[in-house]
Design an enzyme around this catalytic site. Structure first.
Site, mmCIF file in Angstrom:
data_model
loop_
_atom_site.group_PDB
_atom_site.id
_atom_site.type_symbol
_atom_site.label_atom_id
_atom_site.label_comp_id
_atom_site.label_asym_id
_atom_site.label_seq_id
_atom_site.Cartn_x
_atom_site.Cartn_y
_atom_site.Cartn_z
ATOM 1 C CE1 TYR A 38 -4.216 -1.973 5.057
ATOM 2 C CE2 TYR A 38 -3.218 0.140 4.524
ATOM 3 C CZ TYR A 38 -3.837 -1.025 4.124
ATOM 4 O OH TYR A 38 -4.079 -1.257 2.791
ATOM 5 C CB SER A 44 -0.891 0.014 1.247
ATOM 6 O OG SER A 44 -1.514 1.272 1.414
#
Length: 246
Positions: free
Chosen positions: A158, A145
């Site tokens: 995350y 990501s």
């Protein structure tokens, strides 16, 4: 589907019931691969992906596993190999994204995110690499990501898990490249038709320089180019509408 670039190959796509995973599964099948369609909870969506593949003349098997369980990672690979044979292409795409302020992220929340986003891809890669090296062909693609570079919007749990995938990419790739195995990662951001968006799509689109969210098909275009390329390895490629130019 029996005459594509990956005809005779076996692929495993985790998180294949969602937007990105579904798109990558059907693309791999269209390129000739038999596909293991992994899902965690949405059996209906996974069945639809597999049904699309089979209707088009391809081969697919649906496999459920909760990747928070450390034993599940290797079991998924075992199940795919029992159905189709050794895994040649691993697309570790499954992810857990729960937006939280850091003050509320305790050890349990942190560990749960890392288990799905980082530990499971590691265990799967470790499981398939031996066979790939012996056959002198393999492709591993991690879905990271943009949060790995910027910290992102979801939270430190995350961001840390996605940054860890970059370390796995570089570690593994340097050790298996001479065996015909490539290891790469994609770093997408704000892709529509997924359950990973940390907010209202309209509001999030204003953060993207191109002025819109990304489409799963655009990510799949890049994923397939990476998987087809035997000279590309140890790379992390962003697809984020210009959010993090580098």
């Amino acid at each position: 589907m029996t005459e594509g670039r990956f005809a005779g190959r076996v692929a495993l796509v985790t998180g294949a019931s969602g937007g990105l995973g579904a798109e990558m599964s059907t693309r791999l099948a269209a390129d000739g691969a038999a596909v293991g369609v992994h899902y965690a909870s949405d059996r209906t969506a996974a069945d639809q992906v597999a049904g699309t593949i089979v209707t088009a003349g391809g081969r697919a098997v649906v496999i459920q596993a909760d990747l928070r369980d450390p034993q599940a990672s290797t079991r998924v690979v075992d199940d795919v190999e029992a159905a189709f044979g050794p895994v040649d292409l691993l697309v570790a795409n499954a992810g857990l994204s729960r937006q939280m302020p850091y003050e509320e992220i305790d050890a349990a929340a942190f560990d749960e995110t890392v288990a799905v986003n980082l530990r499971a891809p590691y265990l799967m890669a470790r499981r398939v690499l031996g066979g790939m090296r012996a056959r002198r062909f393999g492709r591993i693609l991690f879905t990271s990501s943009v949060a790995a570079f910027t910290g992102g919007l979801v939270g430190p749990h995350y961001a840390a898990s996605k940054a860890g995938l970059l370390g796995l990419t570089h570690f593994f790739s340097s050790r298996v490249a001479r065996d015909g195995v490539t290891v790469n990662a994609l770093a997408p951001a704000l892709i529509e038709h997924t359950d990973m968006l940390p907010g209202d799509p309209g509001d999030l689109a204003t953060l993207v320089p191109v002025g819109r969210l990304g489409d799963p098909a655009e990510v799949a275009d890049l994923a397939m180019a990476v998987l087809r390329n035997g000279y590309l390895t140890s790379q992390v490629i962003s697809i984020d509408g210009g959010m993090h130019p580098r």
